[in-house]
Design a protein around this motif. Structure first.
Motif, PDB file in Angstrom:
ATOM      1  N   LYS A 232       0.832  -1.134   0.104  1.00 46.31           N
ATOM      2  CA  LYS A 232       0.013   0.018   0.032  1.00 46.31           C
ATOM      3  C   LYS A 232       0.931   1.219   0.097  1.00 46.31           C
ATOM      4  O   LYS A 232       1.919   1.355   0.739  1.00 46.31           O
ATOM      5  CB  LYS A 232      -1.076   0.161   1.249  1.00 46.31           C
ATOM      6  N   GLU A 233       0.482   2.185  -0.545  1.00 42.23           N
ATOM      7  CA  GLU A 233       1.116   3.604  -0.795  1.00 42.23           C
ATOM      8  C   GLU A 233       0.381   4.304   0.645  1.00 42.23           C
ATOM      9  O   GLU A 233      -0.740   4.229   0.746  1.00 42.23           O
ATOM     10  CB  GLU A 233       0.786   4.362  -1.933  1.00 42.23           C
ATOM     11  N   VAL A 234       1.296   4.759   1.476  1.00 39.92           N
ATOM     12  CA  VAL A 234       0.855   5.276   2.641  1.00 39.92           C
ATOM     13  C   VAL A 234       0.918   6.803   2.688  1.00 39.92           C
ATOM     14  O   VAL A 234       0.363   7.276   3.653  1.00 39.92           O
ATOM     15  CB  VAL A 234       1.485   4.474   3.959  1.00 39.92           C
ATOM     16  N   MET A 235       1.712   7.248   1.788  1.00 38.99           N
ATOM     17  CA  MET A 235       1.979   8.802   2.056  1.00 38.99           C
ATOM     18  C   MET A 235       2.535   9.468   0.702  1.00 38.99           C
ATOM     19  O   MET A 235       3.324   8.598   0.081  1.00 38.99           O
ATOM     20  CB  MET A 235       2.711   9.161   3.152  1.00 38.99           C
ATOM     21  N   ARG A 236       1.990  10.562   0.353  1.00 35.27           N
ATOM     22  CA  ARG A 236       2.842  11.301  -0.734  1.00 35.27           C
ATOM     23  C   ARG A 236       3.226  12.796  -0.489  1.00 35.27           C
ATOM     24  O   ARG A 236       2.405  13.167   0.390  1.00 35.27           O
ATOM     25  CB  ARG A 236       1.997  11.210  -2.113  1.00 35.27           C
ATOM     26  N   ALA A 237       4.164  13.183  -0.805  1.00 36.62           N
ATOM     27  CA  ALA A 237       4.528  14.606  -0.378  1.00 36.62           C
ATOM     28  C   ALA A 237       5.506  15.281  -1.583  1.00 36.62           C
ATOM     29  O   ALA A 237       5.974  14.425  -2.100  1.00 36.62           O
ATOM     30  CB  ALA A 237       5.310  14.588   0.994  1.00 36.62           C
ATOM     31  N   THR A 238       5.626  16.547  -1.304  1.00 34.82           N
ATOM     32  CA  THR A 238       6.659  17.249  -2.345  1.00 34.82           C
ATOM     33  C   THR A 238       7.724  18.003  -1.315  1.00 34.82           C
ATOM     34  O   THR A 238       7.380  18.195  -0.200  1.00 34.82           O
ATOM     35  CB  THR A 238       6.030  18.213  -3.284  1.00 34.82           C
ATOM     36  N   ALA A 239       8.951  18.348  -1.922  1.00 31.79           N
ATOM     37  CA  ALA A 239       9.816  19.080  -1.205  1.00 31.79           C
ATOM     38  C   ALA A 239      10.828  19.737  -2.183  1.00 31.79           C
ATOM     39  O   ALA A 239      10.657  19.486  -3.398  1.00 31.79           O
ATOM     40  CB  ALA A 239      10.710  18.609  -0.273  1.00 31.79           C
ATOM     41  N   GLU A 240      11.464  20.827  -2.116  1.00 32.71           N
ATOM     42  CA  GLU A 240      12.360  21.577  -2.895  1.00 32.71           C
ATOM     43  C   GLU A 240      13.875  21.361  -2.659  1.00 32.71           C
ATOM     44  O   GLU A 240      14.468  22.238  -2.841  1.00 32.71           O
ATOM     45  CB  GLU A 240      11.834  22.933  -3.150  1.00 32.71           C
ATOM     46  N   GLY A 241      14.004  20.475  -2.106  1.00 31.77           N
ATOM     47  CA  GLY A 241      15.507  20.076  -1.806  1.00 31.77           C
ATOM     48  C   GLY A 241      15.503  19.799  -0.245  1.00 31.77           C
ATOM     49  O   GLY A 241      14.550  19.206   0.389  1.00 31.77           O
ATOM     50  N   ILE A 242      16.770  19.810   0.460  1.00 28.93           N
ATOM     51  CA  ILE A 242      16.790  19.483   1.830  1.00 28.93           C
ATOM     52  C   ILE A 242      18.109  20.350   2.443  1.00 28.93           C
ATOM     53  O   ILE A 242      19.099  20.721   1.731  1.00 28.93           O
ATOM     54  CB  ILE A 242      17.170  17.917   1.676  1.00 28.93           C
ATOM     55  N   ASP A 243      17.945  20.566   3.590  1.00 29.05           N
ATOM     56  CA  ASP A 243      18.974  21.490   4.120  1.00 29.05           C
ATOM     57  C   ASP A 243      19.920  20.283   4.782  1.00 29.05           C
ATOM     58  O   ASP A 243      19.483  19.288   5.609  1.00 29.05           O
ATOM     59  CB  ASP A 243      18.311  22.076   5.476  1.00 29.05           C
ATOM     60  N   SER A 244      21.125  20.237   4.395  1.00 22.61           N
ATOM     61  CA  SER A 244      22.023  18.967   4.223  1.00 22.61           C
ATOM     62  C   SER A 244      22.387  18.979   6.103  1.00 22.61           C
ATOM     63  O   SER A 244      23.165  17.883   6.417  1.00 22.61           O
ATOM     64  CB  SER A 244      23.179  19.216   3.549  1.00 22.61           C
ATOM     65  N   THR A 245      22.619  20.114   6.655  1.00 26.62           N
ATOM     66  CA  THR A 245      22.825  20.116   7.998  1.00 26.62           C
ATOM     67  C   THR A 245      21.887  19.409   9.340  1.00 26.62           C
ATOM     68  O   THR A 245      22.013  18.583   9.887  1.00 26.62           O
ATOM     69  CB  THR A 245      23.166  21.457   8.339  1.00 26.62           C
ATOM     70  N   THR A 246      20.609  19.978   8.838  1.00 28.52           N
ATOM     71  CA  THR A 246      19.534  19.389   9.645  1.00 28.52           C
ATOM     72  C   THR A 246      18.827  18.331   9.202  1.00 28.52           C
ATOM     73  O   THR A 246      18.226  17.714   9.881  1.00 28.52           O
ATOM     74  CB  THR A 246      18.509  20.659   9.966  1.00 28.52           C
ATOM     75  N   MET A 247      18.887  18.263   7.944  1.00 29.28           N
ATOM     76  CA  MET A 247      18.360  17.171   6.998  1.00 29.28           C
ATOM     77  C   MET A 247      16.713  17.370   7.000  1.00 29.28           C
ATOM     78  O   MET A 247      15.846  16.389   6.848  1.00 29.28           O
ATOM     79  CB  MET A 247      18.483  15.631   7.592  1.00 29.28           C
ATOM     80  N   LYS A 248      16.274  18.529   7.313  1.00 30.27           N
ATOM     81  CA  LYS A 248      14.705  18.915   7.128  1.00 30.27           C
ATOM     82  C   LYS A 248      14.648  19.161   5.628  1.00 30.27           C
ATOM     83  O   LYS A 248      15.334  19.994   5.059  1.00 30.27           O
ATOM     84  CB  LYS A 248      14.577  20.140   7.987  1.00 30.27           C
ATOM     85  N   LEU A 249      13.527  18.510   5.020  1.00 31.25           N
ATOM     86  CA  LEU A 249      13.369  18.912   3.741  1.00 31.25           C
ATOM     87  C   LEU A 249      12.697  20.631   3.416  1.00 31.25           C
ATOM     88  O   LEU A 249      11.987  20.887   4.295  1.00 31.25           O
ATOM     89  CB  LEU A 249      12.334  17.967   3.229  1.00 31.25           C
ATOM     90  N   LEU A 250      13.011  20.997   2.423  1.00 31.80           N
ATOM     91  CA  LEU A 250      12.660  22.257   2.344  1.00 31.80           C
ATOM     92  C   LEU A 250      11.337  22.704   1.376  1.00 31.80           C
ATOM     93  O   LEU A 250      11.066  22.043   0.597  1.00 31.80           O
ATOM     94  CB  LEU A 250      13.641  23.312   1.057  1.00 31.80           C
TER      95      LEU A 250
END
Length: 350
Positions: A232-250
Motif C-alpha cells: 500500500k502507498e501510505v503517503m505522498r509529499a513534495t519538497a524542494e531539496g533538503i538542508d544537508s545540516t538539519t536534514m529537514k526538507l525544504l
C-alpha cells in the motif's frame, strides 16, 4: 538527458557488420560471442551465389525470382535483440542472387530506445540517465545508471527505478526489508556523518539507502508491504531539496495519504545515535529505538528497524508499523501494537 554509448570504432569497422565480406580493419571492434544455433550467415556465397542486385556479376546459376534466406551478422546474433535475417533474390538473368535485403545486423546500442541494437542480450548497456523518467518506455522496473550532472557524490551510480507506478520515473531512496537474521536493525544504525551517503545495493529485496537523492528529489512516496505481501502507498509529499545540516526538507507539502506518517517521518529533521535532530522533546528518537536513524518527530508511526513494543529489539527483524495504521489501511498485523512488516520503501522523482 540520456547519455549514449560510444559508436563502434570508425567507419571502416562499421562496414564489418554491414557486409558479408569486408576488408580488414586496423582498429578494434566489439567481439560478439557465438550464441549457439541460429547465428552466422544463413545463405553463404557458395550456396546462394554472389551476383549483384540485377543478378549480374557471374554468380552461380539460380532460378530467376527465387529467394533464399540470408544473414551477414556475426554468429549467435540472428534473432537476438533487434537482429533479423533478410532474403536474397535471384536476378532476371538467373546468374546470381542480389544483396541480402531487409536484414538487421548488430549496431551500437542506443539509449533512447528499448531495443537491444547490438544483439548481445543486454538492453541499453552502459547507458546513463539524468533521472528515471528519462528511461525509454517499454523497459521494466529495474536497476539503471543515473548521472546527476555532478549533483551526487559519484558521476554515475546505480538506482532501482520504478517505471510503472503513476507513469513511472520513481527512484528508490531507501528500502528497509524484514529479516529473521537480524541484519536490518544493524543496517539502519547510520551515524550523522553518513546521512547523505549510500548503503547496500538498490533492490526491492535488500536493505538500501541513498541519502544524496534528497538533494534532487521533488516528489516523494512511501510504500509499505505487510506480512501477507499486500503493498500500500501510505503517503505522498513534495519538497524542494533538503538542508544537508538539519536534514529537514525544504518547503515540504503533504499531498495525500497518512498525515501522521508525513508529520512524523517526513516533515521532521534527521535523528541518529550521535545527532538529536528530531522534534521529540523527551530525547533522541534514534537512541530510544535501537540507534535506528531516520526522520523523526513524534518518534513513532513506523520505524525502519526497531519495534516500539518491549523489547524494542525483537530479534533484529527490522521494519515495524503502528497497528492503528495497518487497521486504517487494511494491512495485515502480527497482533501486536507495533506490527512487523515485510518492507518500508521511500521513492522520489524529479
Amino acid at each position: 538527458m540520456a547519455l549514449g554509448k560510444g559508436s563502434v570504432a570508425g567507419a571502416c569497422c562499421a562496414a564489418i557488420v554491414l557486409l558479408a565480406a569486408a576488408p580488414a580493419c586496423s582498429t578494434k571492434v566489439r567481439r560478439f560471442d557465438d550464441g549457439g544455433a541460429g547465428g552466422g550467415v544463413v545463405a553463404s556465397a557458395s550456396s546462394a551465389g554472389e551476383g549483384g542486385a540485377g543478378g549480374g556479376g557471374g554468380g552461380l546459376p539460380c532460378d530467376p525470382g527465387s529467394q533464399v534466406d540470408c544473414y551477414s551478422g556475426p554468429p549467435g546474433t540472428l534473432n537476438r535483440g533487434a537482429c533479423r535475417g533478410g532474403v536474397r533474390t535471384c536476378g532476371e538473368q538467373g546468374n546470381g542472387y542480389g544483396p541480402c535485403a531487409g536484414e538487421v545486423v548488430p549496431a551500437p546500442d542506443r539509449c533512447d530506445t528499448a531495443e537491444d541494437e547490438d544483439c548481445d542480450g543486454e538492453v541499453n548497456e552502459g547507458c546513463a540517465y539524468a533521472r528515471c523518467r528519462d528511461i525509454p518506455p517499454g523497459l521494466p522496473s529495474d536497476v539503471y545508471l543515473l548521472d546527476l550532472d555532478g549533483a551526487g557524490p559519484e558521476p554515475e551510480f546505480p538506482v532501482y527505478c520504478d517505471l510503472e507506478t503513476d507513469d513511472g520515473g520513481w527512484a528508490l531512496l531507501y528500502n528497509s526489508v524484514g529479516s529473521e537474521e537480524g541484519a536490518t536493525l544493524r543496517f539502519w544504525n547510520i551515524p550523522y556523518a553518513e546521512r547523505l551517503g549510500t548503503r547496500g545495493e538498490p533492490a526491492l529485496g535488500q536493505n538500501f539507502y541513498r541519502g544524496s537523492l534528497y538533494f534532487v528529489g521533488r516528489e516523494y512516496r512511501d510504500d509499505i508491504e505487510d506480512l501477507e505481501g499486500t503493498v500500500k502507498e501510505v503517503m505522498r509529499a513534495t519538497a524542494e531539496g533538503i538542508d544537508s545540516t538539519t536534514m529537514k526538507l525544504l518547503r515540504p507539502t503533504h499531498v495525500t495519504g497518512d498525515a501522521n506518517i508525513y508529520f512524523a517521518h517526513f516533515l521532521s529533521g534527521w535523528s541518529s545515535r550521535d545527532h538529536d535532530g528530531d522534534t521529540d522533546l523527551d530525547g533522541n528518537c534514534a537512541l530510544e529505538y535501537q540507534n535506528v536513524a531516520q526522520h523523526y518527530a513524534q518518534c513513532w508511526e513506523y520505524n525502519l528497524g526497531a519495534d516500539a513494543d518491549e523489547p524494542t529489539d525483537d530479534g533484529g527483524w527490522g521494519p515495524h508499523l503502528g497497528t492503528h495504521i495497518t487497521e486504517r489501511l487494511g494491512l495485515a498485523s502480527d497482533e501486536t501494537r507495533y506490527t512487523r512488516v515485510r518492507r518500508i520503501s521511500r521513492w522520489t522523482r524529479w
